[in-house]
Design a protein around this motif. Structure first.
Motif, short mmCIF file in Angstrom:
data_model
loop_
_atom_site.label_atom_id
_atom_site.label_comp_id
_atom_site.label_asym_id
_atom_site.label_seq_id
_atom_site.Cartn_x
_atom_site.Cartn_y
_atom_site.Cartn_z
N ALA A 55 0.33 -55.42 10.28
CA ALA A 55 1.05 -54.42 9.89
C ALA A 55 0.68 -53.77 8.62
O ALA A 55 0.33 -54.46 7.60
N LEU A 56 0.29 -52.67 8.37
CA LEU A 56 0.15 -51.64 7.48
C LEU A 56 1.32 -51.12 6.73
O LEU A 56 2.00 -50.34 7.47
N VAL A 57 1.57 -51.46 5.54
CA VAL A 57 2.79 -51.24 4.74
C VAL A 57 2.45 -50.50 3.70
O VAL A 57 1.33 -50.67 3.14
N PHE A 58 3.62 -49.77 2.94
CA PHE A 58 3.16 -49.06 1.96
C PHE A 58 3.62 -49.48 0.18
O PHE A 58 3.44 -49.11 -0.58
N SER A 59 4.32 -50.91 0.41
CA SER A 59 4.53 -51.26 -0.83
C SER A 59 4.96 -52.97 -0.61
O SER A 59 5.15 -53.43 0.61
N GLU A 60 4.81 -53.59 -1.62
CA GLU A 60 5.28 -54.97 -1.44
C GLU A 60 6.69 -55.50 -1.08
O GLU A 60 7.19 -56.36 -0.37
N GLU A 61 7.58 -54.38 -1.39
CA GLU A 61 9.18 -54.68 -0.83
C GLU A 61 8.92 -54.55 0.58
O GLU A 61 9.76 -55.06 1.42
N ALA A 62 8.33 -53.26 1.05
CA ALA A 62 8.08 -53.41 2.66
C ALA A 62 7.56 -54.43 3.20
O ALA A 62 8.08 -54.76 4.39
N LYS A 63 6.52 -54.99 2.63
CA LYS A 63 5.80 -56.21 3.18
C LYS A 63 7.01 -57.34 3.45
O LYS A 63 6.94 -58.04 4.36
N ALA A 64 7.88 -57.60 2.37
CA ALA A 64 8.90 -58.59 2.50
C ALA A 64 9.84 -58.43 3.81
O ALA A 64 10.44 -58.98 4.16
N THR A 65 9.99 -57.05 4.04
CA THR A 65 10.98 -56.80 5.16
C THR A 65 10.36 -57.22 6.55
O THR A 65 11.11 -57.25 7.51
N LEU A 66 8.90 -57.49 6.67
CA LEU A 66 8.56 -58.03 7.82
C LEU A 66 8.10 -59.48 7.78
O LEU A 66 7.42 -60.02 8.64
N GLN A 67 8.71 -60.23 6.64
CA GLN A 67 8.45 -61.71 6.79
C GLN A 67 9.26 -62.62 7.76
O GLN A 67 8.60 -63.71 8.12
N GLU A 68 10.00 -61.77 8.50
CA GLU A 68 10.73 -62.65 9.55
C GLU A 68 9.72 -62.86 10.81
O GLU A 68 9.87 -63.65 11.63
N TYR A 69 8.62 -61.97 10.66
CA TYR A 69 7.77 -62.25 11.90
C TYR A 69 6.57 -62.90 11.31
O TYR A 69 5.50 -62.33 10.85
N ASP A 70 6.67 -64.14 11.53
CA ASP A 70 5.66 -65.23 10.86
C ASP A 70 4.45 -65.01 11.47
O ASP A 70 3.30 -65.58 10.71
N THR A 71 4.00 -64.38 12.74
CA THR A 71 2.95 -64.23 13.49
C THR A 71 2.20 -63.06 13.02
O THR A 71 1.24 -62.76 13.24
N VAL A 72 2.79 -62.06 12.16
CA VAL A 72 2.41 -60.80 11.75
C VAL A 72 1.71 -60.75 10.36
O VAL A 72 2.49 -61.23 9.37
N LYS A 73 0.61 -60.49 10.32
CA LYS A 73 -0.18 -60.53 9.23
C LYS A 73 0.38 -58.83 8.35
O LYS A 73 0.02 -58.10 9.40
N THR A 74 0.50 -59.06 7.27
CA THR A 74 0.71 -57.61 6.47
C THR A 74 -0.29 -57.19 5.50
O THR A 74 -0.92 -58.10 4.95
N VAL A 75 -0.67 -55.83 5.43
CA VAL A 75 -1.40 -55.38 4.58
C VAL A 75 -0.85 -54.42 3.59
O VAL A 75 -0.28 -53.34 4.32
N VAL A 76 -1.01 -54.49 2.39
CA VAL A 76 -0.11 -53.23 1.72
C VAL A 76 -1.10 -52.20 1.34
O VAL A 76 -2.42 -52.56 0.79
N PHE A 77 -0.85 -50.97 1.81
CA PHE A 77 -1.81 -49.88 1.62
C PHE A 77 -1.62 -49.30 0.14
O PHE A 77 -0.62 -49.21 -0.54
N ASP A 78 -2.80 -49.35 -0.48
CA ASP A 78 -2.97 -48.71 -1.87
C ASP A 78 -3.87 -47.62 -1.68
O ASP A 78 -5.00 -47.74 -1.63
#
Length: 105
Positions: A55-78
């Motif tokens: 999942a590509l997200v726009f902030s570190e806070e948004a990254k935290a909202t996806l922590q419940e999905y432990d199999t989903v890798k998250t990348v913060v877009f800068d």
């Protein structure tokens, strides 16, 4: 119903075999992105349709909202770090491009 076919026309031998597809979903913290991530990560019908879900997200806070999905890798877009975006894009073969709902993005 006829058997499913691959790109070269051959029938798939074992439909239960896990796919090697790597999927990137943009705007993963938004409503549409989260619903798609939830469907792919939690529904047994889709679990073997991909090897990796990012999942590509726009902030570190948004990254935290996806922590419940432990199999989903998250990348913060800068927007200032084009290299990180290119790296994330080069590691996937399927991109689900969801435009952000906010005008400021």
């Amino acid at each position: 119903m006829p058997p499913k076919r691959t790109n070269n026309g051959a029938s798939k031998a074992n439909a239960s075999q896990k796919s090697t597809r790597k999927i990137l979903i943009t705007a993963g913290e938004g409503q549409t992105g989260r619903l798609i991530i939830e469907l792919l990560a939690m529904d047994d019908d889709y679990n073997n349709k991909y090897a990796e879900l990012t999942a590509l997200v726009f902030s570190e806070e948004a990254k935290a909202t996806l922590q419940e999905y432990d199999t989903v890798k998250t990348v913060v877009f800068d927007p200032k770090d084009e290299e990180a975006l290119l790296k994330a894009m080069s590691e996937v073969d399927t991109c689900l491009l969801i435009p952000p709902a906010r005008k400021v993005r």
